[in-house]
Design a protein around this motif. Structure first.
Motif, PDB file in Angstrom:
ATOM      1  N   GLU A  77      -0.700   4.902   5.606  1.00  0.00           N
ATOM      2  CA  GLU A  77      -0.442   4.171   4.143  1.00  0.00           C
ATOM      3  C   GLU A  77       0.209   3.714   3.695  1.00  0.00           C
ATOM      4  OE1 GLU A  77      -2.467   5.848   6.133  1.00  0.00           O
ATOM      5  OE2 GLU A  77      -3.899   5.279   6.464  1.00  0.00           O
ATOM      6  N   LEU A 101      -7.258  -5.132  -4.007  1.00  0.00           N
ATOM      7  CA  LEU A 101      -6.614  -5.351  -2.564  1.00  0.00           C
ATOM      8  C   LEU A 101      -5.986  -4.075  -1.843  1.00  0.00           C
ATOM      9  CD1 LEU A 101      -3.529  -7.627  -4.108  1.00  0.00           C
ATOM     10  CD2 LEU A 101      -6.168  -8.808  -3.127  1.00  0.00           C
ATOM     11  N   TYR A 102      -5.664  -3.122  -1.928  1.00  0.00           N
ATOM     12  CA  TYR A 102      -5.662  -2.122  -0.615  1.00  0.00           C
ATOM     13  C   TYR A 102      -6.094  -0.749  -1.036  1.00  0.00           C
ATOM     14  CZ  TYR A 102      -2.206  -5.211  -0.514  1.00  0.00           C
ATOM     15  OH  TYR A 102      -0.958  -7.309  -0.350  1.00  0.00           O
ATOM     16  N   THR A 103      -5.964   0.265   0.040  1.00  0.00           N
ATOM     17  CA  THR A 103      -6.717   1.242  -0.050  1.00  0.00           C
ATOM     18  C   THR A 103      -6.167   2.103  -1.354  1.00  0.00           C
ATOM     19  OG1 THR A 103      -5.299   2.322   1.441  1.00  0.00           O
ATOM     20  CG2 THR A 103      -7.366   1.367   2.195  1.00  0.00           C
ATOM     21  N   ILE A 105      -2.914   3.165  -0.163  1.00  0.00           N
ATOM     22  CA  ILE A 105      -1.889   2.286  -0.144  1.00  0.00           C
ATOM     23  C   ILE A 105      -1.284   1.869  -1.666  1.00  0.00           C
ATOM     24  CG2 ILE A 105      -1.228  -0.320  -0.143  1.00  0.00           C
ATOM     25  CD1 ILE A 105      -2.757  -0.278   2.883  1.00  0.00           C
ATOM     26  N   ARG A 106      -2.487   2.037  -2.582  1.00  0.00           N
ATOM     27  CA  ARG A 106      -1.864   1.911  -3.688  1.00  0.00           C
ATOM     28  C   ARG A 106      -0.999   3.163  -4.313  1.00  0.00           C
ATOM     29  NH1 ARG A 106      -7.611   1.412  -4.701  1.00  0.00           N
ATOM     30  NH2 ARG A 106      -7.406   2.593  -6.534  1.00  0.00           N
ATOM     31  N   ASN A 109      -0.734  -3.608  11.328  1.00  0.00           N
ATOM     32  CA  ASN A 109      -1.436  -3.092  10.223  1.00  0.00           C
ATOM     33  C   ASN A 109      -1.433  -5.161   9.814  1.00  0.00           C
ATOM     34  OD1 ASN A 109      -2.677  -0.653   9.017  1.00  0.00           O
ATOM     35  ND2 ASN A 109      -1.190  -0.180  10.213  1.00  0.00           N
ATOM     36  N   GLN A 110      -1.045  -5.366  10.190  1.00  0.00           N
ATOM     37  CA  GLN A 110      -0.504  -6.936  10.557  1.00  0.00           C
ATOM     38  C   GLN A 110      -2.048  -7.873   9.195  1.00  0.00           C
ATOM     39  OE1 GLN A 110       2.059 -10.286  13.171  1.00  0.00           O
ATOM     40  NE2 GLN A 110       1.749  -7.968  14.053  1.00  0.00           N
ATOM     41  N   ALA A 111      -3.450  -7.300   9.874  1.00  0.00           N
ATOM     42  CA  ALA A 111      -4.303  -7.741   9.092  1.00  0.00           C
ATOM     43  C   ALA A 111      -3.529  -7.775   7.545  1.00  0.00           C
ATOM     44  CB  ALA A 111      -5.053  -7.714   9.760  1.00  0.00           C
ATOM     45  N   ILE A 112      -3.299  -6.396   6.911  1.00  0.00           N
ATOM     46  CA  ILE A 112      -3.521  -6.358   5.692  1.00  0.00           C
ATOM     47  C   ILE A 112      -1.950  -6.767   4.469  1.00  0.00           C
ATOM     48  CG2 ILE A 112      -5.447  -4.717   5.938  1.00  0.00           C
ATOM     49  CD1 ILE A 112      -3.204  -2.761   5.334  1.00  0.00           C
ATOM     50  N   LEU A 113      -1.443  -7.117   5.848  1.00  0.00           N
ATOM     51  CA  LEU A 113      -0.098  -7.317   5.281  1.00  0.00           C
ATOM     52  C   LEU A 113       0.049  -8.888   3.975  1.00  0.00           C
ATOM     53  CD1 LEU A 113       2.262  -5.634   7.693  1.00  0.00           C
ATOM     54  CD2 LEU A 113       0.970  -4.702   5.494  1.00  0.00           C
ATOM     55  N   PRO A 114       0.346  -9.474   2.942  1.00  0.00           N
ATOM     56  CA  PRO A 114       0.942 -10.263   2.337  1.00  0.00           C
ATOM     57  C   PRO A 114       2.133 -11.545   3.438  1.00  0.00           C
ATOM     58  CG  PRO A 114       2.275  -8.625   1.098  1.00  0.00           C
ATOM     59  CD  PRO A 114       1.470  -8.048   2.278  1.00  0.00           C
TER      60      PRO A 114
END
Length: 199
Positions: free
Chosen positions: A15, A33-35, A38-39, A111-116
């Motif tokens: 993260e 947007l993120y955990t 990550i933030r 983790n591609q599913a959460i990446l811009p």
């Protein structure tokens, strides 16, 4: 700082690594947007950038950039400092740079599913050319500058910036070696303040 330095300064968690890389891709508020972890990585990235931009050694390095490219001096020195981090990697890490790079690429793929989209588009290139490890060589920095130049919407001479690295190599390396330990201390202090407010 550029990709490699931000990843190095992250905590050793997926993260945090993601967040510290996302700082170049996530704009504005990321509160929803993120955990949280990550933030925190994104906030560390942003704080590192602020600290770096205001540091007298970094500013001195920027003054070494030739006048025709001076408006890109911050970008250039960011990339040049990644070169010196890669060259001096073993002084700062017990993990080989190539192993660290592979670890980062795997985390990004997993983790591609959460990446811009903007980050997703460069992951295949990062892996194929081992972008992070390529910073060890001047040719890798030259390629990085050329790629950055194509992403800037207006006409620019950023791709010629390798001339500044070659012309000022020893001084830039000395600047990096003086600056980076201070940046590590700053990031570690910031990183472990659990009550640091999030965006």
């Amino acid at each position: 700082m550029n990709y490699l330095a931000h990843l190095f300064l992250a905590k050793d968690t997926p993260e945090s690594l993601i967040g510290n890389l996302l700082g170049d891709f996530a704009k504005g508020s990321v509160k929803f947007l993120y955990t949280e972890e990550i933030r925190k990585g994104i906030e560390l990235h942003r704080s590192v950038d602020t600290y770096t931009d205001s540091h007298p050694i970094f500013r001195a390095s920027k003054r070494l950039i030739a006048q025709p490219r001076r408006k890109f001096s911050g970008i250039l020195v960011d990339v040049f400092y990644d070169h010196f981090l890669a060259r001096h990697w073993s002084e700062y890490s017990d993990v080989a740079l190539e192993a660290f790079s592979s670890h980062v690429y795997k985390i990004l793929v997993d983790n591609q599913a959460i990446l811009p989209t903007s980050l997703l588009q460069i992951i295949p290139m990062m892996k194929a050319y081992d972008l992070l490890a390529s910073y060890q060589e001047i040719g890798g920095i030259d390629n990085a500058l050329r790629r950055i130049a194509t992403r800037i919407r207006w006409q620019n001479n950023l791709a010629d910036g390798i001339e500044d690295l070659i012309a000022n190599y020893q001084q830039l390396e000395a600047d990096f070696c003086a600056f980076f330990p201070e940046l590590i201390d700053y990031a570690q202090t910031y990183c472990y303040q659990a009550d640091r407010p999030l965006a």
